[in-house]
Write an enzyme that holds these catalytic residues in place. Structure first.
Site, PDB file in Angstrom:
ATOM      1  N   GLY A  71      -6.400  -1.310   2.469  1.00  0.00           N
ATOM      2  CA  GLY A  71      -6.828   0.011   2.903  1.00  0.00           C
ATOM      3  C   GLY A  71      -6.535   1.101   1.890  1.00  0.00           C
ATOM      4  O   GLY A  71      -7.334   2.032   1.717  1.00  0.00           O
ATOM      5  N   THR A  72      -5.405   1.018   1.209  1.00  0.00           N
ATOM      6  CA  THR A  72      -5.070   2.036   0.210  1.00  0.00           C
ATOM      7  C   THR A  72      -6.074   2.029  -0.927  1.00  0.00           C
ATOM      8  O   THR A  72      -6.565   3.082  -1.350  1.00  0.00           O
ATOM      9  CB  THR A  72      -3.645   1.810  -0.328  1.00  0.00           C
ATOM     10  OG1 THR A  72      -2.705   2.052   0.725  1.00  0.00           O
ATOM     11  CG2 THR A  72      -3.339   2.752  -1.486  1.00  0.00           C
ATOM     12  N   ASN A 157      -2.854   7.763  12.261  1.00  0.00           N
ATOM     13  CA  ASN A 157      -2.002   6.579  12.221  1.00  0.00           C
ATOM     14  C   ASN A 157      -0.640   6.803  12.862  1.00  0.00           C
ATOM     15  O   ASN A 157       0.106   5.840  13.083  1.00  0.00           O
ATOM     16  CB  ASN A 157      -1.793   6.138  10.771  1.00  0.00           C
ATOM     17  CG  ASN A 157      -1.265   7.263   9.903  1.00  0.00           C
ATOM     18  OD1 ASN A 157      -2.001   8.195   9.591  1.00  0.00           O
ATOM     19  ND2 ASN A 157      -0.005   7.204   9.512  1.00  0.00           N
ATOM     20  N   GLN A 185      -7.158   2.898  11.241  1.00  0.00           N
ATOM     21  CA  GLN A 185      -6.513   2.710  12.544  1.00  0.00           C
ATOM     22  C   GLN A 185      -7.516   2.583  13.691  1.00  0.00           C
ATOM     23  O   GLN A 185      -7.137   2.201  14.800  1.00  0.00           O
ATOM     24  CB  GLN A 185      -5.559   3.870  12.838  1.00  0.00           C
ATOM     25  CG  GLN A 185      -4.335   3.896  11.956  1.00  0.00           C
ATOM     26  CD  GLN A 185      -3.387   2.740  12.206  1.00  0.00           C
ATOM     27  OE1 GLN A 185      -3.485   2.037  13.207  1.00  0.00           O
ATOM     28  NE2 GLN A 185      -2.446   2.530  11.297  1.00  0.00           N
ATOM     29  N   SER A 205      -9.270  -1.732   7.218  1.00  0.00           N
ATOM     30  CA  SER A 205      -8.356  -2.739   6.691  1.00  0.00           C
ATOM     31  C   SER A 205      -8.181  -3.844   7.716  1.00  0.00           C
ATOM     32  O   SER A 205      -7.880  -3.587   8.882  1.00  0.00           O
ATOM     33  CB  SER A 205      -7.003  -2.099   6.363  1.00  0.00           C
ATOM     34  OG  SER A 205      -6.126  -3.034   5.790  1.00  0.00           O
ATOM     35  N   ALA A 206      -8.329  -5.091   7.269  1.00  0.00           N
ATOM     36  CA  ALA A 206      -8.391  -6.229   8.197  1.00  0.00           C
ATOM     37  C   ALA A 206      -7.090  -6.469   8.941  1.00  0.00           C
ATOM     38  O   ALA A 206      -7.110  -6.937  10.082  1.00  0.00           O
ATOM     39  CB  ALA A 206      -8.795  -7.494   7.433  1.00  0.00           C
ATOM     40  N   HIS A 207      -5.949  -6.166   8.332  1.00  0.00           N
ATOM     41  CA  HIS A 207      -4.694  -6.517   8.999  1.00  0.00           C
ATOM     42  C   HIS A 207      -4.356  -5.590  10.159  1.00  0.00           C
ATOM     43  O   HIS A 207      -3.385  -5.819  10.873  1.00  0.00           O
ATOM     44  CB  HIS A 207      -3.540  -6.574   7.989  1.00  0.00           C
ATOM     45  CG  HIS A 207      -2.994  -5.243   7.569  1.00  0.00           C
ATOM     46  ND1 HIS A 207      -1.819  -4.737   8.075  1.00  0.00           N
ATOM     47  CD2 HIS A 207      -3.444  -4.343   6.677  1.00  0.00           C
ATOM     48  CE1 HIS A 207      -1.559  -3.572   7.506  1.00  0.00           C
ATOM     49  NE2 HIS A 207      -2.531  -3.310   6.664  1.00  0.00           N
ATOM     50  N   THR A 243     -12.211 -11.114  -8.750  1.00  0.00           N
ATOM     51  CA  THR A 243     -12.713 -12.236  -7.962  1.00  0.00           C
ATOM     52  C   THR A 243     -12.396 -12.039  -6.489  1.00  0.00           C
ATOM     53  O   THR A 243     -11.247 -11.826  -6.115  1.00  0.00           O
ATOM     54  CB  THR A 243     -12.083 -13.550  -8.444  1.00  0.00           C
ATOM     55  OG1 THR A 243     -12.369 -13.714  -9.840  1.00  0.00           O
ATOM     56  CG2 THR A 243     -12.629 -14.732  -7.662  1.00  0.00           C
ATOM     57  N   CYS A 331       3.935   3.526   5.888  1.00  0.00           N
ATOM     58  CA  CYS A 331       3.818   3.784   4.455  1.00  0.00           C
ATOM     59  C   CYS A 331       4.737   4.903   3.985  1.00  0.00           C
ATOM     60  O   CYS A 331       4.824   5.185   2.802  1.00  0.00           O
ATOM     61  CB  CYS A 331       2.367   4.118   4.098  1.00  0.00           C
ATOM     62  SG  CYS A 331       1.262   2.719   4.375  1.00  0.00           S
TER      63      CYS A 331
END
Length: 386
Positions: A71-72, A157, A185, A205-207, A243, A331
């Protein structure tokens, strides 16, 4: 007793089926998707199918979806990539460039904008009302003839408030100004349509939705005319060299499917748990403040302010009792300073140091409500006695 995990805004545990799918892809489509041989083509097909799935679920075009390492990086690419064409090198004359953002933003956006300011970008930071929700007219008043970009998060967030992004997008579009929204979020927690929001750039962001760490998503309209911030092999339409992690990106697509399929019922369930938790806490501790209680919010986020104690101290006491929460953004954890978001909202000095973020997830149940309320009461009373 198992730890009680109430920090799903920081990260979510990967869904078991997502992990299983990623393991399969690591074994079957391990090749470099830029390679021209058969194994490379198989990896490329897996990558592009994941891109199509994510685009469909976010109501966007596959060609508008880019992948980063988190995400960052996604936020950095959106900010710097959108403005790079307006900036000049050292000693070169340049036209003025103006950017608007808010005091609510995640550190990855705030610090990025501060770096842009060092390159000569003029920045307007919008103050935040007491309820934590920006007013579109405040954005409109801040627009200038040389405003090139507005960046406002979709959901905060820390306190969970949801911003009126579609209304802000309409104002920006009428003035020909790009709009970026940090939706890290929000995606997987509330319905998010890139098309309906009307933004030019959206990041995720996937997590945050039970996918793997290390997969950031940028959805970018062509008119944003992004420029790369990383240079190399020219992957991702030449906008993000490196990659691609095919298995993790596939995992992100699976996780998003699962999160959105469960969303309507899960949002109702989590909101009920959140409201029950707020009541249970305030029945025991009526002096506790529920931050932005009446504002539109993410269904799973409860932010409390406790007078007379430090939020970090409460967090550590709760940790000793087997309860995992946060004192704010993961963060910026470890900072002794009060939350910038609470400061920006004008929260009373008695409360501004005592912020605590509780964020629920798919593993939480009704039994966790009483357990948390009791643990918080115990933790605060220990600190008061000390």
């Amino acid at each position: 007793m198992e730890p009680l995990y109430l920090d799903h805004c920081a990260t979510t545990p990967i869904h078991p089926e997502v992990l299983s799918e990623m393991t399969r892809v690591y074994q079957e489509a391990f090749a470099n998707p830029s390679s021209l041989h058969q194994a490379g083509r198989m990896a490329k097909q897996t990558l592009e199918r994941a891109r199509e799935r994510i685009a469909t679920r976010l109501d966007a075009r596959p060609e508008d979806v880019l992948f980063t390492a988190g995400g960052t990086e996604a936020n950095t690419l959106a900010l710097f990539g959108a403005l790079e064409r307006f900036l000049r090198g050292p000693g070169e004359p340049s036209a003025p460039v103006h950017l608007i953002s808010s005091e609510l933003e995640h550190p990855s956006v705030q610090r990025g904008i501060e770096a842009l300011a060092e390159r000569g970008v003029e920045v307007t930071w919008l103050p935040v009302p007491a309820n934590g929700v920006l007013q579109p007219e405040d954005v409109e008043r801040a627009l200038r003839p040389h405003t090139r970009l507005v960046s406002v998060m979709l959901a905060n967030n820390e306190i969970g408030t949801i911003q009126p992004i579609a209304d802000i997008a309409a104002l920006c579009r009428a003035r020909g100004v790009l709009l970026h929204t940090d939706a890290v979020q929000a995606v997987g927690k509330i319905p998010v349509s890139f098309r309906d929001l009307g933004v030019d750039l959206l990041t995720a962001s996937a997590h945050k939705f039970y996918g793997p760490r290390g997969v950031g998503i940028v959805v970018a309209r062509r008119q944003a005319r992004l420029r790369p911030i990383l240079h190399g092999g020219g992957q991702e339409r030449g906008l993000r060299s490196g990659t691609e992690n095919v298995a993790a990106i596939h995992g992100a697509a699976v996780a998003l499917d699962k999160a959105l399929d469960a969303l309507p019922a899960e949002a109702i369930r989590l909101q009920r748990l959140r409201d029950a938790m707020a009541k249970a806490v305030m029945d025991r501790m009526p002096e506790v403040l529920w931050t932005a209680a009446d504002a539109p919010k993410l269904p799973h986020v409860l932010h409390l302010c406790i007078p007379g104690v430090l939020g970090e101290a409460v967090l550590l006491e709760l940790d000793q009792l087997g309860v995992c929460v946060s004192a704010g953004s993961a963060c910026s954890a470890g900072s002794a300073e009060p939350s910038p978001v609470l400061r920006a909202m004008g929260v009373d000095e008695r409360y501004v140091h005592g912020g605590l973020r509780i964020s629920l997830g798919r593993g939480n149940t009704e039994a966790d409500v009483a357990r948390f309320a009791e643990a918080l009461d115990t933790a605060v009373h220990r600190l008061v006695r000390m």
